[in-house]
Design an enzyme around this catalytic site. Structure first.
Site, short mmCIF file in Angstrom:
data_model
loop_
_atom_site.label_atom_id
_atom_site.label_comp_id
_atom_site.label_asym_id
_atom_site.label_seq_id
_atom_site.Cartn_x
_atom_site.Cartn_y
_atom_site.Cartn_z
N GLU A 163 38.72 16.09 -65.32
CA GLU A 163 38.60 14.92 -64.44
C GLU A 163 38.37 13.62 -65.22
O GLU A 163 38.72 12.54 -64.73
CB GLU A 163 37.49 15.12 -63.40
CG GLU A 163 36.06 15.20 -63.92
CD GLU A 163 35.61 16.62 -64.27
OE1 GLU A 163 36.47 17.46 -64.59
OE2 GLU A 163 34.39 16.88 -64.24
N HIS A 210 36.14 19.29 -68.90
CA HIS A 210 36.18 18.46 -67.69
C HIS A 210 37.46 17.63 -67.65
O HIS A 210 37.45 16.48 -68.09
CB HIS A 210 34.97 17.53 -67.65
CG HIS A 210 33.67 18.24 -67.42
ND1 HIS A 210 33.18 18.49 -66.17
CD2 HIS A 210 32.78 18.76 -68.29
CE1 HIS A 210 32.03 19.13 -66.27
NE2 HIS A 210 31.76 19.31 -67.55
N CYS A 240 34.28 23.53 -65.52
CA CYS A 240 33.11 23.86 -66.32
C CYS A 240 32.28 24.93 -65.62
O CYS A 240 32.65 26.09 -65.63
CB CYS A 240 32.30 22.60 -66.62
SG CYS A 240 31.27 22.80 -68.08
N1 GLN Z 1 25.59 24.68 -66.97
C1 GLN Z 1 26.81 25.07 -67.59
C2 GLN Z 1 26.73 24.99 -69.10
O1 GLN Z 1 25.87 24.34 -69.64
C3 GLN Z 1 27.97 24.24 -67.07
C4 GLN Z 1 27.90 22.81 -67.48
C5 GLN Z 1 28.80 21.91 -66.68
O2 GLN Z 1 29.30 22.29 -65.62
N2 GLN Z 1 29.03 20.70 -67.16
O3 GLN Z 1 27.53 25.56 -69.78
#
Ligand code: GLN
Length: 536
Positions: A511, A509, A383
């Site tokens: 994970e 994600h 992300c």
């Molecule tokens: N802050 C970034 C976004 O909102 C990444 C979010 C995250 O890593 N979950 O896109």
């Protein structure tokens, strides 16, 4: 069959592993052929942990349906290998919000709204929703916090009422406590457990089983004592020493024979013999001497490892499946900015930059991505880690530092990462990100395709920002491939570097979908590259 409920409360202190215990009991029952689901009741007033600082709460765990939940749900999903849904995490905030909105609509026809019965009824309704929405035959319900907390009272009252509603053969109360050891005599003390049981009784709940946790081995006499003083069947007093390995816990609980006892009391017969071969093998592999790989985890909440619980577990699942030991080097991204921690980064055989929000520590993460690219160190960006990888590469390609995400610099010359269009006019922060499962098409011939071995996947998301498509062609020509795209091609879901052993970032994600039984393909791909780079 009637739904059977097993309620877990905590006593003495929190953080004694109640969540993992619930998860492991879930596994014991699944091994005996039952459909199991697990719910967490969190007495805090936030609607969900999505807006809480990871320092307060650890990781926010995201479900298929996009619910932002307590990290215990990660333990439940990993141990039992199930997919939970949004009713599986209930907070005081949700319960009150619902009751108050019913009241405003006039649903209560002029009645006075009270904790009993209105709040407790809403809690019970949400507990019953679990079986309805998941089809579970046995629902485990864990109450966060410890008995005696003021805010937990309505939840405990609801659990108390459920025995009256459903009867003894459909409800079972487990109380998880802690036995401290007094240094001077080396004795383990049962008194706090006794007090805590007394407190629970005064609320009207008599525990059917006590799981007394401790850091030291316990003799049979103490069990007898707990059984006598707390008036619980001796077979239902279980002492659990802190396990050396997380995935050993189901095996240790199996040895205590509580599963048989639980089923007996719930008037159920096991449908099959448990097959623990996989778990035994997993634990054996964990114990074996294995080649070690060092993986740097560069984040800004690294003081609190719980903030990266699922990343830690997913890395471990992949490492175990490849027969290596993964040592995590926790690196604070702000330290890198100050020139500290660089030696640790140099020591690393692979680098993970996990998710995150806000500007603090961003330049440190960009530095880590640059180091990985220039030195061909395997890199996995999750992300924010993918966004950082894109920013870093674009700075290099465009030959300017004026490249950023508008999250960190709204006026940047090159906003390679920008707010998603549907995020622009949102006023509320809670529950408004792009959340949950979305499909992604994998481009043939890529590292992503090699890892997944299929061309279409579904992964869990939690973000507001995205890759800006205006930069696709310039970065593509310079050596960055967009190997995962939304089915309409509009959204970059995976970016990876050509000419690199493994440098890949995901907007989602991965994970959250890794299980000990099914390590996630991208984590396996990453750790494999790490292993190969060490052998080279
Ligand atoms: N802050 C970034 C976004 O909102 C990444 C979010 C995250 O890593 N979950 O896109």
């Amino acid at each position: 069959m009637n739904t059977k409920y097993i309620f877990l409360t905590g006593g003495v202190v929190s953080s004694v592993g109640k969540g993992v215990t619930a998860a492991a009991i879930g596994r014991l029952l699944k091994e005996r052929g039952f459909e199991v689901s697990i719910q967490k009741l969190d007495p805090y007033i936030n609607v969900d942990p999505g807006t809480m600082s990871p320092y307060q709460h650890g990781e926010v765990y995201v479900l298929d349906d996009g619910a932002e939940t307590d990290l215990d749900l990660g333990h439940y999903e990993r141990f039992v290998d199930i997919s939970l849904n949004k009713v599986c995490n209930v907070t005081t905030g949700q319960v009150y919000a619902e009751v108050i909105s019913n009241e405003r609509r006039g649903d209560y026809l002029g009645g006075t709204i009270q904790v009993i019965p209105h709040i407790t009824n809403e809690i019970k309704r949400r507990i019953r929703m679990v079986a309805k929405t998941t089809g579970a035959e046995i629902v485990l319900v864990e109450v966060g916090g410890t008995v005696g907390d003021i805010e937990g009272l309505p939840f405990l009252e609801a659990l108390r009422q459920m025995r009256g509603d459903l009867g003894k053969k459909n409800t079972f109360y487990i109380h998880v406590t802690w036995m401290p050891r007094i240094g001077a005599t080396g004795e383990l003390k049962t008194k706090p457990t006794q007090h805590s049981v007394r407190e629970l009784r005064s609320i009207g709940i008599t525990p059917d089983m006590i799981i007394a946790r401790s850091d030291y081995p316990v003799d049979g006499e103490l069990r007898d004592k707990i059984a006598l003083f707390c008036d619980v069947d001796r077979r239902a007093v279980v002492t659990m020493v802190t396990a050396e390995l997380l995935y050993e816990i189901p095996l240790l609980l199996e040895e205590t024979r509580i599963a048989g006892y639980l089923l007996e009391r719930l008037k159920l017969k096991p449908r099959q013999k448990p097959a623990w071969d996989f778990w035994e093998q997993l634990v054996d592999t964990m114990r074996e001497e294995k080649p070690r790989v060092k993986i740097a985890l560069v984040g800004k909440y690294v003081e609190l490892h719980d903030a990266y619980m699922s990343v830690r577990e997913a890395t471990r699942h992949a490492a175990l499946s490849l027969g290596v030991d993964d040592e995590i080097l926790w690196i604070h991204s702000s330290d890198l900015e100050k020139g500290r921690g660089v030696e640790l980064l140099r020591e690393a055989d692979g680098i993970i930059v996990p998710g995150g929000f806000g500007e603090r520590g961003i330049e440190g993460k960009i530095q880590a991505a640059r180091y990985a690219r220039e030195n061909k160190i395997p890199y996995l960006g999750l992300c924010l880690g993918m966004q950082v990888m894109v920013i870093e590469f674009a700075r290099h390609v465009l030959n300017t530092d004026e490249v950023n995400s508008t999250e960190f610099d709204p006026a940047t010359l090159h906003p390679v990462i920008d707010l998603m269009p549907d995020q622009r006019d949102l006023a509320d922060m809670g529950g408004t990100m792009r959340l949950g499962l979305y499909p992604c098409q994998i481009q043939p011939g890529s590292q992503a395709a090699e890892a997944y071995q299929c061309d279409s996947i579904n992964e869990r998301h939690r973000h507001r920002f995205e890759f800006k498509n205006a930069y696709r062609s310039v970065l593509r020509e310079a050596g960055m491939q967009f190997s995962g795209l939304s089915p309409d091609d509009r959204l970059v879901e995976i970016a990876e570097m050509d000419d690199h052993p493994f440098m890949l970032g995901t907007q989602f994600h991965p994970e959250f979908l890794s299980r000990p039984t099914r390590p996630h393909p991208l984590f396996v791909g990453f750790v494999k590259a790490v292993k190969e780079s060490v052998q080279r």
